[in-house]
Design a protein around this motif. Structure first.
Motif, PDB file in Angstrom:
ATOM      1  N   GLY A  14     -41.260  18.960  -5.784  1.00  0.00           N
ATOM      2  CA  GLY A  14     -40.596  18.333  -4.635  1.00  0.00           C
ATOM      3  C   GLY A  14     -39.191  17.863  -4.970  1.00  0.00           C
ATOM      4  O   GLY A  14     -38.254  18.054  -4.189  1.00  0.00           O
ATOM      5  N   LEU A  15     -39.029  17.252  -6.132  1.00  0.00           N
ATOM      6  CA  LEU A  15     -37.695  16.809  -6.544  1.00  0.00           C
ATOM      7  C   LEU A  15     -36.765  17.991  -6.775  1.00  0.00           C
ATOM      8  O   LEU A  15     -35.583  17.952  -6.401  1.00  0.00           O
ATOM      9  CB  LEU A  15     -37.795  15.962  -7.815  1.00  0.00           C
ATOM     10  N   PHE A  16     -37.291  19.055  -7.365  1.00  0.00           N
ATOM     11  CA  PHE A  16     -36.486  20.259  -7.580  1.00  0.00           C
ATOM     12  C   PHE A  16     -36.108  20.888  -6.242  1.00  0.00           C
ATOM     13  O   PHE A  16     -34.986  21.360  -6.058  1.00  0.00           O
ATOM     14  CB  PHE A  16     -37.258  21.239  -8.461  1.00  0.00           C
ATOM     15  N   LEU A  17     -37.028  20.854  -5.289  1.00  0.00           N
ATOM     16  CA  LEU A  17     -36.752  21.408  -3.956  1.00  0.00           C
ATOM     17  C   LEU A  17     -35.639  20.633  -3.253  1.00  0.00           C
ATOM     18  O   LEU A  17     -34.774  21.236  -2.606  1.00  0.00           O
ATOM     19  CB  LEU A  17     -38.026  21.404  -3.115  1.00  0.00           C
ATOM     20  N   VAL A  18     -35.644  19.314  -3.377  1.00  0.00           N
ATOM     21  CA  VAL A  18     -34.563  18.502  -2.795  1.00  0.00           C
ATOM     22  C   VAL A  18     -33.227  18.931  -3.386  1.00  0.00           C
ATOM     23  O   VAL A  18     -32.233  19.094  -2.673  1.00  0.00           O
ATOM     24  CB  VAL A  18     -34.829  16.996  -3.035  1.00  0.00           C
ATOM     25  N   ASN A  19     -33.202  19.137  -4.691  1.00  0.00           N
ATOM     26  CA  ASN A  19     -31.976  19.563  -5.357  1.00  0.00           C
ATOM     27  C   ASN A  19     -31.546  20.954  -4.895  1.00  0.00           C
ATOM     28  O   ASN A  19     -30.358  21.199  -4.667  1.00  0.00           O
ATOM     29  CB  ASN A  19     -32.172  19.523  -6.873  1.00  0.00           C
ATOM     30  N   LEU A  20     -32.496  21.878  -4.768  1.00  0.00           N
ATOM     31  CA  LEU A  20     -32.152  23.238  -4.316  1.00  0.00           C
ATOM     32  C   LEU A  20     -31.599  23.236  -2.897  1.00  0.00           C
ATOM     33  O   LEU A  20     -30.626  23.952  -2.602  1.00  0.00           O
ATOM     34  CB  LEU A  20     -33.374  24.142  -4.388  1.00  0.00           C
ATOM     35  N   ILE A  21     -32.204  22.443  -2.024  1.00  0.00           N
ATOM     36  CA  ILE A  21     -31.705  22.370  -0.646  1.00  0.00           C
ATOM     37  C   ILE A  21     -30.275  21.837  -0.632  1.00  0.00           C
ATOM     38  O   ILE A  21     -29.414  22.356   0.087  1.00  0.00           O
ATOM     39  CB  ILE A  21     -32.651  21.505   0.215  1.00  0.00           C
ATOM     40  N   ALA A  22     -30.018  20.815  -1.442  1.00  0.00           N
ATOM     41  CA  ALA A  22     -28.659  20.271  -1.506  1.00  0.00           C
ATOM     42  C   ALA A  22     -27.674  21.308  -2.034  1.00  0.00           C
ATOM     43  O   ALA A  22     -26.554  21.418  -1.533  1.00  0.00           O
ATOM     44  CB  ALA A  22     -28.641  19.035  -2.395  1.00  0.00           C
ATOM     45  N   ARG A  23     -28.096  22.079  -3.018  1.00  0.00           N
ATOM     46  CA  ARG A  23     -27.201  23.111  -3.559  1.00  0.00           C
ATOM     47  C   ARG A  23     -26.917  24.204  -2.530  1.00  0.00           C
ATOM     48  O   ARG A  23     -25.803  24.722  -2.460  1.00  0.00           O
ATOM     49  CB  ARG A  23     -27.784  23.701  -4.834  1.00  0.00           C
ATOM     50  N   LEU A  24     -27.918  24.549  -1.743  1.00  0.00           N
ATOM     51  CA  LEU A  24     -27.694  25.536  -0.680  1.00  0.00           C
ATOM     52  C   LEU A  24     -26.759  24.991   0.392  1.00  0.00           C
ATOM     53  O   LEU A  24     -25.911  25.724   0.919  1.00  0.00           O
ATOM     54  CB  LEU A  24     -29.026  25.972  -0.080  1.00  0.00           C
TER      55      LEU A  24
END
Length: 155
Positions: A14-24
């Motif tokens: 979940g934390l990695f997903l938050v980071n990926l969404i922000a990067r996108l």
């Protein structure tokens, strides 16, 4: 084994997903504007910290504090390593393209804000008296605090 580490993996994911969404969002929404990229990155780190508040609250109700700190710490470190080493590829750059210093800063910001969110969640939990230890003490007081039996003397 699965019951213990599955929640840790879900938190890390979940934390990695938050980071990926922000990067996108940075890649497609901010373009080359550095100010927008920094702003979105800071909001993403704040979101990681905000995600840790309810996670720590939920985890702290169920388990002793040493387990909470160990497992949530492991989840944060795994998510951070993934976000720092794999996340930049989503943005279209390599992880060390801007230098090793940036990698370390990202790591410390991610871990630091996650720790702040965790501490806030655990402090809220303790304030309301819902943590594992407070509940154990409450059960103990309920069990021991009842009136003792009357002793009947027969003589």
């Amino acid at each position: 084994m699965k019951e213990r580490w599955l929640p840790v993996g879900l938190v890390a994911g979940g934390l990695f997903l938050v980071n990926l969404i922000a990067r996108l969002v940075v890649r497609f929404g901010a373009g080359d504007d550095d100010a927008k990229q920094i702003t979105i990155g800071l909001w993403a780190l704040c979101a990681v910290g905000a995600v840790m508040i309810p996670v720590a609250f939920w985890y702290g109700r169920r388990y002793p504090m040493i387990r909470v700190v160990g497992e949530l710490g492991a989840a944060v470190v795994v998510a951070c390593v993934l976000a720092v080493l794999i996340g930049p590829f989503v943005s279209g750059v390599g992880p060390f393209s801007n230098g090793v210093g940036l990698v370390f800063r990202q790591f410390f910001y991610f871990v630091g804000l996650s720790a702040i969110g965790t501490v806030i969640g655990l402090l809220l939990l303790m304030t309301f008296g819902l943590d594992y230890r407070s509940q154990s003490w409450k059960r103990y007081v309920d069990r021991v605090g009842t009136k003792p039996r009357k002793v009947i003397r027969r003589g």
